[in-house]
Design an enzyme around this catalytic site. Structure first.
Site, mmCIF file in Angstrom:
data_model
loop_
_atom_site.group_PDB
_atom_site.id
_atom_site.type_symbol
_atom_site.label_atom_id
_atom_site.label_comp_id
_atom_site.label_asym_id
_atom_site.label_seq_id
_atom_site.Cartn_x
_atom_site.Cartn_y
_atom_site.Cartn_z
ATOM 1 C CD GLU A 185 0.044 6.994 6.034
ATOM 2 O OE1 GLU A 185 1.154 6.918 6.583
ATOM 3 O OE2 GLU A 185 -0.501 6.024 5.447
ATOM 4 C CG HIS A 223 -4.888 5.337 4.411
ATOM 5 N ND1 HIS A 223 -4.375 4.774 3.268
ATOM 6 C CD2 HIS A 223 -3.829 5.843 5.094
ATOM 7 C CE1 HIS A 223 -3.059 4.929 3.248
ATOM 8 N NE2 HIS A 223 -2.707 5.572 4.344
ATOM 9 C CB CYS A 228 -2.944 0.704 -2.625
ATOM 10 S SG CYS A 228 -3.017 2.452 -3.064
ATOM 11 C CG ASP A 242 -1.823 1.202 1.310
ATOM 12 O OD1 ASP A 242 -2.448 1.529 0.295
ATOM 13 O OD2 ASP A 242 -1.912 1.845 2.373
ATOM 14 C CB SER A 243 0.210 4.786 -0.651
ATOM 15 O OG SER A 243 -0.960 4.916 0.123
ATOM 16 C CB CYS A 300 -9.216 4.982 0.431
ATOM 17 S SG CYS A 300 -7.556 5.436 0.987
ATOM 18 N N GLY A 348 -2.895 9.026 -3.933
ATOM 19 C CA GLY A 348 -4.206 9.433 -4.450
ATOM 20 C C GLY A 348 -4.204 10.664 -5.319
HETATM 21 N N1 DGL Z 1 -4.432 3.776 0.663
HETATM 22 C C1 DGL Z 1 -4.487 4.072 -0.699
HETATM 23 C C2 DGL Z 1 -5.818 3.685 -1.319
HETATM 24 O O1 DGL Z 1 -6.356 2.708 -0.931
HETATM 25 C C3 DGL Z 1 -4.079 5.417 -1.172
HETATM 26 C C4 DGL Z 1 -4.006 6.533 -0.212
HETATM 27 C C5 DGL Z 1 -3.029 7.527 -0.766
HETATM 28 O O2 DGL Z 1 -1.860 7.223 -0.709
HETATM 29 O O3 DGL Z 1 -3.451 8.575 -1.256
HETATM 30 O O4 DGL Z 1 -6.315 4.310 -2.196
#
Ligand code: DGL
Length: 207
Positions: free
Chosen positions: A154, A188, A76, A13-14, A186, A46
């Site tokens: 984050e 997160h 992600c 993931d990011s 997402c 994103g």
């Molecule tokens: N967690 C990632 C997603 O599911 C991207 C969040 C990001 O880095 O902008 O889209």
């Protein structure tokens, strides 16, 4: 291609968000080992271009292959939306994304009004709507990009008045659309699940 069953599954993931996906894999497949890669140096994904996300995904998949993983989960949504097709064509290893499984669950909507929240990239790609319309053409999809959620997560501000206020602004437009299902598009966002549950009410299914 010969798969070593004892090898770990690579998950990326990011940043920390994909740990919500790793947690589900651990719950459902407790005997599997996981190598997790969180690209905290380059988060957020994103707001970046498709070409950039494909390049990052390639680099991470190469790194995970060096760790001898047997399969890769792109945990992600942004990378799944932008890079999945490209990397599946390039690499000789099973690569699984997170968007299609979410869309399948969301397609069980009762009133056929589904909200999608995600990054600018994911919502802009329209990929959830594509899958959902394919599963049921009568479904209407309402997308809302929520770019401030990722930095808040984050930062660890999961239960904070600032997060509540921002979530309330983002979600009010979807409440007005009378959706009965909201896709947290997402990785997160599940960390903000209790806030979303409170704001959307008990009747809205969170996917
Ligand atoms: N967690 C990632 C997603 O599911 C991207 C969040 C990001 O880095 O902008 O889209």
């Amino acid at each position: 291609m010969k798969i070593d069953r004892e090898a770990p599954i690579g998950v990326f993931d990011s940043g920390v968000g994909g740990l919500t996906v790793a947690r589900e894999i651990m719950r459902n497949l407790p005997s599997e080992k996981i190598v997790y890669f969180g690209d905290t140096a380059r988060v957020p994904y994103g707001s970046k271009s498709k070409e950039t996300i494909i390049r990052y995904s390639r680099q991470i998949i190469r790194f995970l292959q060096q760790q001898q993983v047997k399969a890769i989960v792109v945990a992600c949504n942004t990378a799944s939306a932008f890079a999945l097709d490209a990397v599946r064509d390039e690499f000789d290893i099973p690569i699984i994304g997170v968007i299609e499984p979410g869309a399948k669950v969301a397609a069980q909507t009762r009133n056929k009004r589904v909200g999608i929240i995600g990054t600018v990239g994911t919502v802009g790609s329209g990929i959830h709507a594509e899958y959902l319309k394919h599963l049921d053409p009568e479904i209407t999809v309402f997308g809302k990009a929520c770019p401030l959620f990722v930095p808040l997560v984050e930062e660890g501000w999961l239960h904070d008045p600032v997060t509540d206020e921002i979530a309330s602004r983002y979600l009010s437009i979807l409440k007005e659309r009378y959706i009965d299902t909201l896709v947290l598009g997402c990785t997160h966002y599940p960390l903000l699940r209790s806030t979303m549950r409170r704001l959307m009410g008990e009747d809205v299914t969170l996917v």
